[in-house]
Design a protein around this motif. Structure first.
Motif: not given
Length: 124
Positions: A106-124
């Motif tokens: 569950t720790s980000e420090y253990d992860y070696d490889y990462w993607g570039q990310g995808t935006q999620v926006t939830v409107s109220s």
């Protein structure tokens, strides 16, 4: 070199659903424990969900437990995050990550490889 590419983000109303995907290439996908993390504007990156290499053991952050489901399809080298009952506070950039040494983390420090990310926006 391992390459991770997220997809499936977008704009959704509160209460709606999205399914994120993370395509992994470069090495044997089943050798990696996988995780999802997110980062909202002005906040630190936080753990969302993780899945183990072989047994499909899963961990979730308390904030998403019962609403999000992490899964993997080793034959397709793909990681998923099914997000239901979305809330405005789920708005963030979502990242998938791969980790080689531990069976699950569950720790980000253990992860070696990462993607570039995808935006999620939830409107109220």
């Amino acid at each position: 070199q391992v390459h991770l590419v997220e997809s499936g983000g977008g704009l959704v109303q509160a209460g709606g659903s999205l399914r994120l995907s993370c395509a992994v290439s470069g090495r044997t996908f089943s050798n990696y424990a996988m995780g999802w993390f997110r980062q909202a504007p002005g906040k630190e990156r936080e753990f969302v969900a993780a899945i183990s290499k072989f047994t499909s053991t899963t961990y979730y952050a308390d904030s998403v437990k019962g609403r999000f489901t992490i899964s993997r399809e080793n034959a397709r080298n793909t990681l998923y995050l099914q997000m239901n009952s979305l809330k405005p506070e789920d708005t963030a950039v979502y990242y998938c990550a791969a980790e080689t040494l531990k069976s699950i983390s569950t720790s980000e420090y253990d992860y070696d490889y990462w993607g570039q990310g995808t935006q999620v926006t939830v409107s109220s």
